[in-house]
Scaffold this active site. Structure first.
Site, PDB file in Angstrom:
ATOM      1  N   SER A  61       0.829  -1.204   0.000  1.00 44.28           N
ATOM      2  CA  SER A  61       0.000   0.000   0.000  1.00 44.28           C
ATOM      3  C   SER A  61       0.867   1.260   0.000  1.00 44.28           C
ATOM      4  O   SER A  61       1.676   1.440  -0.895  1.00 44.28           O
ATOM      5  CB  SER A  61      -0.952  -0.052   1.198  1.00 44.28           C
ATOM      6  OG  SER A  61      -2.010   0.845   1.075  1.00 44.28           O
ATOM      7  N   ASP A 115      -9.150  -3.838  -6.049  1.00 45.48           N
ATOM      8  CA  ASP A 115      -8.617  -3.338  -4.780  1.00 45.48           C
ATOM      9  C   ASP A 115      -9.319  -2.020  -4.465  1.00 45.48           C
ATOM     10  O   ASP A 115      -9.262  -1.077  -5.258  1.00 45.48           O
ATOM     11  CB  ASP A 115      -7.111  -3.117  -4.913  1.00 45.48           C
ATOM     12  CG  ASP A 115      -6.429  -2.757  -3.601  1.00 45.48           C
ATOM     13  OD1 ASP A 115      -7.028  -2.005  -2.802  1.00 45.48           O
ATOM     14  OD2 ASP A 115      -5.297  -3.208  -3.380  1.00 45.48           O
ATOM     15  N   HIS A 135      -7.687  -5.750  -0.661  1.00 43.74           N
ATOM     16  CA  HIS A 135      -6.522  -4.879  -0.681  1.00 43.74           C
ATOM     17  C   HIS A 135      -5.239  -5.679  -0.596  1.00 43.74           C
ATOM     18  O   HIS A 135      -5.053  -6.461   0.337  1.00 43.74           O
ATOM     19  CB  HIS A 135      -6.620  -3.896   0.481  1.00 43.74           C
ATOM     20  CG  HIS A 135      -5.550  -2.863   0.506  1.00 43.74           C
ATOM     21  ND1 HIS A 135      -5.083  -2.234  -0.630  1.00 43.74           N
ATOM     22  CD2 HIS A 135      -4.840  -2.337   1.537  1.00 43.74           C
ATOM     23  CE1 HIS A 135      -4.142  -1.357  -0.293  1.00 43.74           C
ATOM     24  NE2 HIS A 135      -3.981  -1.421   1.008  1.00 43.74           N
TER      25      HIS A 135
END
Length: 511
Positions: free
Chosen positions: A220, A453, A481
């Protein structure tokens, strides 16, 4: 990007047991001397004092870094580091890991979930290393509000309807006060939480760990660390995996708008799945169900729904509660339960508040487990540009509503509106101008993207892989995610082969 990886860590850590990684501490290999940049010898040549720490099998230390890498004599900070030393016979080196955020703790990631986010093969080949980035966790921290002040900031019931002109005017005063408290309670570090400062910390960690090149697994927001590292230190790039990638070329308004569209897509996927099963709070076609959801959300604040602790659910807290279970497909049944409870004639906000509390690191007694909200704000303010006053804030909110008509405004009340107004009043100027990162000269870098996502949309992974001169896109088809460690054997094998053996896929395996 609102602390997105905190949700992933929570999902992974929920499966951990108290006996995580039990075993004996092993002796680390001798450190290989590395070259020190001129003027930074005292940092790059420091000797680390490793101590056994919990859980068993872990070693912890503290690394000293300058507050400001451009002024290394201007004061120091501490970076907390933990590692699980491999006892495998074919050690490749150290593998740094970061869970994202901004505000995620790499120390917690490794201590709580190392065996769940890395394979046996990786742990046999690498020392698994996590660190708390500057401002985070056990490292020298950012501070804004105490617990009571943070509770009022995040959960206070506004005097005016959320989204009204009067509410926006009040938000300016609220965010100015928050920004001022952060500046007063943190000091100079507040201006050095940017992504490039963290990337420079990573090169320091590489050196003091004795690695000639950096091997890294970032999730991320942690992909931004990796991309900026490759831009600053292309010759020091070893094997980098950037999972759930962020597009570094986007400005703040476009970033938030695209991200909210990702959450909307995830919500639509949830509703589609919900309608096909049982115990769904919605009925009819997808469009009919989305209209029912919109009506439910629009009425929440007017109904003054409360939880079992007496707190009232606001529109912005609803947005936080909605986003939390959308990170993980396995949480969709819990989202149905939350929405069913909200929609009942005697609507109950307890579960929604619990979701928001988990996202905000709020403990049952009203305390806060960390300062991740403060770090998130500080890093986001420094990593992009925020200008234009309330007109700009409202214009982007309108764009978000167009991109995410069902849930966008609610998530944005808690996220975009807070960030945009706070950053326009921040004590320190932006340190980063958004731009495409090519990292010419770096070895091949794996960029992972998941097709639906919600937090880091797949288009961002495509963009980062295209921008990086040596970027290689690896696609996971599915929901949720990030990609690695999510049960997709194709993804896990591709990443492990790359990190352990240096095998670069010739084409996207389309896992």
């Amino acid at each position: 990007m609102r602390n997105v990886q905190r949700r992933v860590l929570a999902v992974v850590a929920s499966a951990a047991t108290a006996a995580l990684l039990a075993g004996c501490t092993v002796t680390a290999p001798p450190k290989t001397p590395v070259e020190s940049p001129a003027g930074l010898e005292e940092f790059y040549q420091q000797q680390l004092d490793w101590n056994d720490c919990e859980p068993r099998g872990m070693e912890c230390t503290t690394v000293t870094a300058p507050v400001d890498w451009e002024n290394p004599d201007g004061g120091d900070i501490d970076l907390a580091v933990v590692r699980l030393v491999t006892d495998g016979g074919d050690r490749v080196g150290s593998l740094l890991m970061n869970p994202g955020g901004p505000g995620g703790s790499g120390v917690e990631l490794v201590q709580q979930a190392a065996e769940f986010v890395t394979s046996d093969a990786l742990r046999d080949s690498f020392d698994i290393v996590g660190w708390d980035p500057r401002g985070v966790g056990q490292s020298t921290g950012v501070a804004c509000y105490d617990d009571a002040e943070m509770d009022a900031f995040l959960y206070g019931v506004p005097a005016n309807p959320t989204g009204s002109d009067a509410w926006f005017a009040q938000q300016v005063e609220v965010e100015k006060a928050f920004a001022a408290a952060c500046a007063e309670n943190t000091g100079a570090l507040l201006g050095s939480i940017d992504v490039e400062s963290n990337a420079r910390d990573m090169d320091l960690l590489r050196a003091v760990l004795g690695d000639e090149k950096l091997n890294y697994l970032g999730f991320s927001y942690g992909t931004s660390f990796g991309a900026h590292y490759a831009e600053l230190f292309p010759r020091n790039v070893g094997r980098l995996v950037l999972d759930g990638a962020i597009d570094p070329s986007l400005g703040s308004a476009e970033t938030f708008t695209v991200q909210m569209g990702g959450f909307e897509n995830a919500f639509r996927a949830y509703v589609t799945d919900c309608l096909a099963g049982s115990a769904c709070p919605f009925t009819g076609t997808l469009d009919e169900a989305l209209a029912q959801a919109s009506a439910l959300f629009a009425g929440v604040e007017g109904r003054a729904l409360t939880g079992d602790d007496g707190r009232q659910l606001t529109a912005s807290t609803l947005g936080t509660a909605l986003s939390y279970p959308l990170y993980d497909e396995a949480s969709w049944p819990a989202l149905s339960q939350m929405l069913t409870e909200l929609g009942a004639s005697d609507g109950d906000a307890t579960m929604a508040l619990q979701f928001a509390d988990s996202y905000n690191s709020r403990t049952p007694d009203g305390g806060y487990a960390d300062q991740s909200m403060a770090v998130y704000t500080a890093a986001t303010c420094l990593d992009s540009q925020f200008v234009g006053g309330l007109d700009s804030t409202k214009a982007t909110l309108a764009a978000i509503e167009a991109a995410a008509p069902t849930i966008g405004r609610y998530v944005a009340y808690a996220d975009w509106v807070h960030i945009d107004i706070a950053c326009q009043n921040w004590a320190y100027p932006s340190a980063i101008t958004p731009h495409a990162i090519t990292a010419d000269g770096a070895d091949p870098i794996l960029v992972l993207g998941t097709t639906n996502d919600p937090a880091t949309p797949y288009a961002w992974a495509q963009a980062m892989a295209d921008q990086l001169a040596s970027g290689v896109l690896v696609t996971r088809a599915g929901e949720g995610h990030t990609a690695y460690g999510q049960g997709n054997t194709c993804i896990d094998a591709t990443v492990d082969d790359y990190l352990i053996d240096g095998t670069v896929p010739a084409t996207d395996p389309l896992c």
